[in-house]
Write a protein that holds these residues in place. Sequence first.
Motif, PDB file in Angstrom:
ATOM      1  N   TRP A 286       7.503  -2.332 -12.947  1.00 42.93           N
ATOM      2  CA  TRP A 286       8.370  -3.100 -12.589  1.00 42.93           C
ATOM      3  C   TRP A 286       7.780  -4.537 -12.392  1.00 42.93           C
ATOM      4  O   TRP A 286       6.718  -4.587 -12.395  1.00 42.93           O
ATOM      5  CB  TRP A 286       8.930  -2.893 -11.090  1.00 42.93           C
ATOM      6  CG  TRP A 286      10.300  -3.178 -10.870  1.00 42.93           C
ATOM      7  CD1 TRP A 286      10.892  -4.495 -10.264  1.00 42.93           C
ATOM      8  CD2 TRP A 286      11.597  -2.713 -11.396  1.00 42.93           C
ATOM      9  NE1 TRP A 286      12.068  -4.638 -10.212  1.00 42.93           N
ATOM     10  CE2 TRP A 286      12.838  -3.682 -10.993  1.00 42.93           C
ATOM     11  CE3 TRP A 286      11.808  -1.653 -12.091  1.00 42.93           C
ATOM     12  CZ2 TRP A 286      14.111  -3.328 -11.147  1.00 42.93           C
ATOM     13  CZ3 TRP A 286      13.218  -1.121 -12.408  1.00 42.93           C
ATOM     14  CH2 TRP A 286      14.248  -1.966 -11.944  1.00 42.93           C
TER      15      TRP A 286
ATOM     16  N   PRO B 158       3.156  -4.091   2.432  1.00 38.03           N
ATOM     17  CA  PRO B 158       2.226  -4.222   1.191  1.00 38.03           C
ATOM     18  C   PRO B 158       0.960  -3.281   1.143  1.00 38.03           C
ATOM     19  O   PRO B 158       0.562  -3.203   0.018  1.00 38.03           O
ATOM     20  CB  PRO B 158       1.663  -5.581   1.402  1.00 38.03           C
ATOM     21  CG  PRO B 158       3.189  -6.297   1.979  1.00 38.03           C
ATOM     22  CD  PRO B 158       3.445  -5.188   2.934  1.00 38.03           C
TER      23      PRO B 158
ATOM     24  N   ALA C 223       7.526  -7.136  -4.720  1.00 33.62           N
ATOM     25  CA  ALA C 223       7.344  -7.156  -3.411  1.00 33.62           C
ATOM     26  C   ALA C 223       8.502  -7.257  -2.316  1.00 33.62           C
ATOM     27  O   ALA C 223       8.761  -6.685  -1.380  1.00 33.62           O
ATOM     28  CB  ALA C 223       6.148  -8.132  -3.160  1.00 33.62           C
TER      29      ALA C 223
ATOM     30  N   TYR D 280       3.199   0.075 -10.091  1.00 31.47           N
ATOM     31  CA  TYR D 280       3.281   0.328  -8.627  1.00 31.47           C
ATOM     32  C   TYR D 280       2.914   1.556  -8.441  1.00 31.47           C
ATOM     33  O   TYR D 280       3.400   2.496  -9.098  1.00 31.47           O
ATOM     34  CB  TYR D 280       4.424  -0.157  -8.179  1.00 31.47           C
ATOM     35  CG  TYR D 280       4.782  -2.005  -8.231  1.00 31.47           C
ATOM     36  CD1 TYR D 280       4.911  -2.655  -6.955  1.00 31.47           C
ATOM     37  CD2 TYR D 280       5.047  -2.490  -9.310  1.00 31.47           C
ATOM     38  CE1 TYR D 280       5.039  -4.052  -6.970  1.00 31.47           C
ATOM     39  CE2 TYR D 280       5.360  -3.775  -9.628  1.00 31.47           C
ATOM     40  CZ  TYR D 280       5.303  -4.518  -8.546  1.00 31.47           C
ATOM     41  OH  TYR D 280       5.443  -5.884  -8.238  1.00 31.47           O
ATOM     42  N   TYR D 281       2.028   1.808  -7.441  1.00 26.69           N
ATOM     43  CA  TYR D 281       1.711   3.126  -6.932  1.00 26.69           C
ATOM     44  C   TYR D 281       1.674   3.273  -5.570  1.00 26.69           C
ATOM     45  O   TYR D 281       1.179   2.457  -4.874  1.00 26.69           O
ATOM     46  CB  TYR D 281       0.277   3.890  -7.616  1.00 26.69           C
ATOM     47  CG  TYR D 281      -0.674   2.949  -7.283  1.00 26.69           C
ATOM     48  CD1 TYR D 281      -1.717   3.701  -6.425  1.00 26.69           C
ATOM     49  CD2 TYR D 281      -1.186   1.898  -7.807  1.00 26.69           C
ATOM     50  CE1 TYR D 281      -2.986   2.964  -5.954  1.00 26.69           C
ATOM     51  CE2 TYR D 281      -2.404   1.389  -7.534  1.00 26.69           C
ATOM     52  CZ  TYR D 281      -3.276   1.817  -6.405  1.00 26.69           C
ATOM     53  OH  TYR D 281      -4.368   1.184  -6.363  1.00 26.69           O
ATOM     54  N   ASN D 282       2.064   4.658  -4.957  1.00 30.14           N
ATOM     55  CA  ASN D 282       2.178   4.904  -3.638  1.00 30.14           C
ATOM     56  C   ASN D 282       0.804   5.306  -3.265  1.00 30.14           C
ATOM     57  O   ASN D 282       0.294   6.701  -3.586  1.00 30.14           O
ATOM     58  CB  ASN D 282       3.406   5.826  -3.334  1.00 30.14           C
ATOM     59  CG  ASN D 282       3.382   6.051  -1.965  1.00 30.14           C
ATOM     60  OD1 ASN D 282       2.605   6.386  -1.083  1.00 30.14           O
ATOM     61  ND2 ASN D 282       4.687   6.062  -1.368  1.00 30.14           N
TER      62      ASN D 282
ATOM     63  N   ASP E 278      -1.085  -8.276  -5.283  1.00 32.26           N
ATOM     64  CA  ASP E 278       0.030  -7.911  -6.425  1.00 32.26           C
ATOM     65  C   ASP E 278       0.250  -9.266  -7.300  1.00 32.26           C
ATOM     66  O   ASP E 278       0.182  -8.903  -8.443  1.00 32.26           O
ATOM     67  CB  ASP E 278       1.362  -7.430  -5.623  1.00 32.26           C
ATOM     68  CG  ASP E 278       2.000  -8.485  -4.906  1.00 32.26           C
ATOM     69  OD1 ASP E 278       1.392  -9.175  -3.971  1.00 32.26           O
ATOM     70  OD2 ASP E 278       3.332  -8.427  -4.760  1.00 32.26           O
TER      71      ASP E 278
ATOM     72  N   VAL F  66      -1.117  -2.313  -6.948  1.00 32.80           N
ATOM     73  CA  VAL F  66      -0.568  -2.801  -8.166  1.00 32.80           C
ATOM     74  C   VAL F  66      -1.574  -2.899  -9.312  1.00 32.80           C
ATOM     75  O   VAL F  66      -2.644  -3.704  -8.984  1.00 32.80           O
ATOM     76  CB  VAL F  66       0.289  -4.131  -8.277  1.00 32.80           C
ATOM     77  CG1 VAL F  66       1.035  -4.604  -9.524  1.00 32.80           C
ATOM     78  CG2 VAL F  66       1.480  -3.985  -7.214  1.00 32.80           C
TER      79      VAL F  66
ATOM     80  N   TYR G  34       1.248   0.259  -0.841  1.00 31.13           N
ATOM     81  CA  TYR G  34       1.012   0.321  -2.325  1.00 31.13           C
ATOM     82  C   TYR G  34       0.002  -0.531  -2.928  1.00 31.13           C
ATOM     83  O   TYR G  34      -0.514  -1.284  -2.456  1.00 31.13           O
ATOM     84  CB  TYR G  34       2.411   0.372  -2.949  1.00 31.13           C
ATOM     85  CG  TYR G  34       3.014  -0.887  -2.648  1.00 31.13           C
ATOM     86  CD1 TYR G  34       2.858  -2.051  -3.999  1.00 31.13           C
ATOM     87  CD2 TYR G  34       3.797  -1.490  -1.485  1.00 31.13           C
ATOM     88  CE1 TYR G  34       3.468  -3.401  -3.525  1.00 31.13           C
ATOM     89  CE2 TYR G  34       4.214  -2.822  -1.455  1.00 31.13           C
ATOM     90  CZ  TYR G  34       3.904  -3.697  -2.423  1.00 31.13           C
ATOM     91  OH  TYR G  34       4.575  -4.968  -2.197  1.00 31.13           O
TER      92      TYR G  34
ATOM     93  N   ILE H  87      11.103  -4.422  -2.276  1.00 35.15           N
ATOM     94  CA  ILE H  87      10.186  -3.224  -1.860  1.00 35.15           C
ATOM     95  C   ILE H  87      10.032  -3.398  -0.294  1.00 35.15           C
ATOM     96  O   ILE H  87      10.448  -2.462   0.463  1.00 35.15           O
ATOM     97  CB  ILE H  87       8.695  -3.130  -2.375  1.00 35.15           C
ATOM     98  CG1 ILE H  87       8.701  -2.630  -3.676  1.00 35.15           C
ATOM     99  CG2 ILE H  87       7.927  -1.937  -1.471  1.00 35.15           C
ATOM    100  CD1 ILE H  87       7.338  -2.625  -4.568  1.00 35.15           C
TER     101      ILE H  87
END
Length: 451
Positions: free
Chosen positions: A292, A306, A296, A174-176, A387, A311, A309, A299
Motif C-alpha cells: 500500500w 505504529p 499510516a 506492510y507486515y504485522n 515508515d 514497512v 507493524y 491504519i
Amino acid sequence: MRTSSTSTRLLAATALVAALGLTLSACGGGNDDDNKGSGSSPAAPGSLKGQTITYWASNQGTSLEADKTTLTAELNKFTAQSGVKVKLEVIGWADLLNRILAATTSGQGPDVLNIGNTWSASLQATGALMPWDSAAFSTIGGKDRFTAASIASAGAAGKDPAAVPLYSMAYGLYYNKKMFADAGIATPPTTWDELVADGKKLTTGGHYGIAVEGANGAENIHHVFVLAKQRGADWFDASGKPTFTGPQQVAAVKQYVDFIASDKIAAKGDAEYVQNQTITDFATGKAAMMMWQSAAPAIASHGMKPTDYGVVPVPTQTAGATGDAGVTSMVAGINIAIFQSTKHKAAAEAFVKFMTSTDEQKALNGKYGSIPPVVEADSDPAFQTPDLKVLAGVLQKSAAPLPQVANESQFENLVGPAVKSLFADAAAGKAVTDDSVKAALQKAQQQMPAS
C-alpha cells in the motif's frame, strides 16, 4: 477504483476527447482580465479579493466527509490571506477521472483540480490543462522546489508539466510484527518466493498471508506495472504502441492473480475489494501483509499502533536486484492542475502557490501521511518516521513512473478491469493460466485506440 460500468463511461469520454482534439481554451474561458497567459505575474493578494474559484479535490482520507473537514480548515487560511473563496468538492476515485474527462469535452470544469499523477500525460494530450512552463513555475517559487521523481510524473517527457506535484507516495510492504513472530518468521520477505512461502505459513485459522484490492483497477495497474518492470518489460514500446500480450506482461499479471488463484495466500473475497478494504483487513489482523501507499493514518483509524507493524520495500524477483529488476513501486502521488479555461487564472495560480507552500505542504502531507514533494518541507522531522523514511527511500531509489504516454488512462481503464476479471475467475475456482491471462490482455489491447 472503478466499476465496470464506470470504466465504460470513462473510455467513451476519453475516446471523445481524443477524437475531437478538444482543448478547454477553445470551449471555455472568457476575456476576463484575470484570464492571462501562463507567463503572467502573480496578482497582488488584494486584487483577488471577492473572487471565487472551484476546486475538485481527490479523496485522500478515510472518507469524503473527512477530507472536506480537513481541507476546509486549510482553505479558510487561503481565503483569509487572499480574499479568494474556494468552492470545494471532494470526489471519490471511482468518479474522478470520469468527471475530469467530461469537463474536458464540455468546458464546464473547475478552476483547479487534483489528478492522479499517472493521468498527467493523458490529460496533457487533451490540451485541457494549463502547461506549467518556467514562467508559470516562477509564480509558485520555481520548478526546482520539487523533487525530481515528482516532476517526472507530471507530464510527458520533453513537454512542460501539465500539473504541479501536491502529495508524493510510494508503495511499501506492510507486515504485522506479531503475526510474523507467532508464525516463526524472523524477517519480512525480500523476494516474491519468500513472500509466498511466508504467506502460506501465515494463512491459517481464517487469517491470510496478504490482502489485495482485486476489484480496484488502479491498484491492479500499479502492481502489474511493477511486476512487469522487474522482468524488464513495459506496457508500451518506445513509439507508444501497447505491448500488453508479451510473455513478461502475462507472467506479471499471473503472478499477482496467483495470490488468490494458486498460492491461496489471499482470501477469495479480496477479489471484490475496491475501496480500501485491504487496509481494514490488515489493521484488524485478518491479513498479515499488504502492499500500500502511505497508509499510516488509515491504519491508525482502526486502532492499530505504529509499533505493531513494519514497512519495507516491496519484494523483487531476486534478492538485491538493481535497475529495472529492482523497481519496487510506481511513482505514486497526486498533482494539482489548473484548467486552461479558467476565468480566474491569477486566483488559481495563487491557490496553487498556497497549496504548494512549504508550511501548507507540511500541514497537508502531515494529515494525510504522504510525503511532501516540496524538498524544503520533506526535510521536516515530522516526515522522518520509520515508515515514511522507507517510502521516501523507495521514491528516491527504486520507483519508476507509469508510462507517460497519451493513452495511459485507457491502459488503466482496460487492463485494470481485465485483471479484476481474472481475480473473479480465481475466486470462483476457475483456472487462471498463461493462456487465459493472455486472452484477457489481448482483448484489452484490441480496444486500445491508435497511438
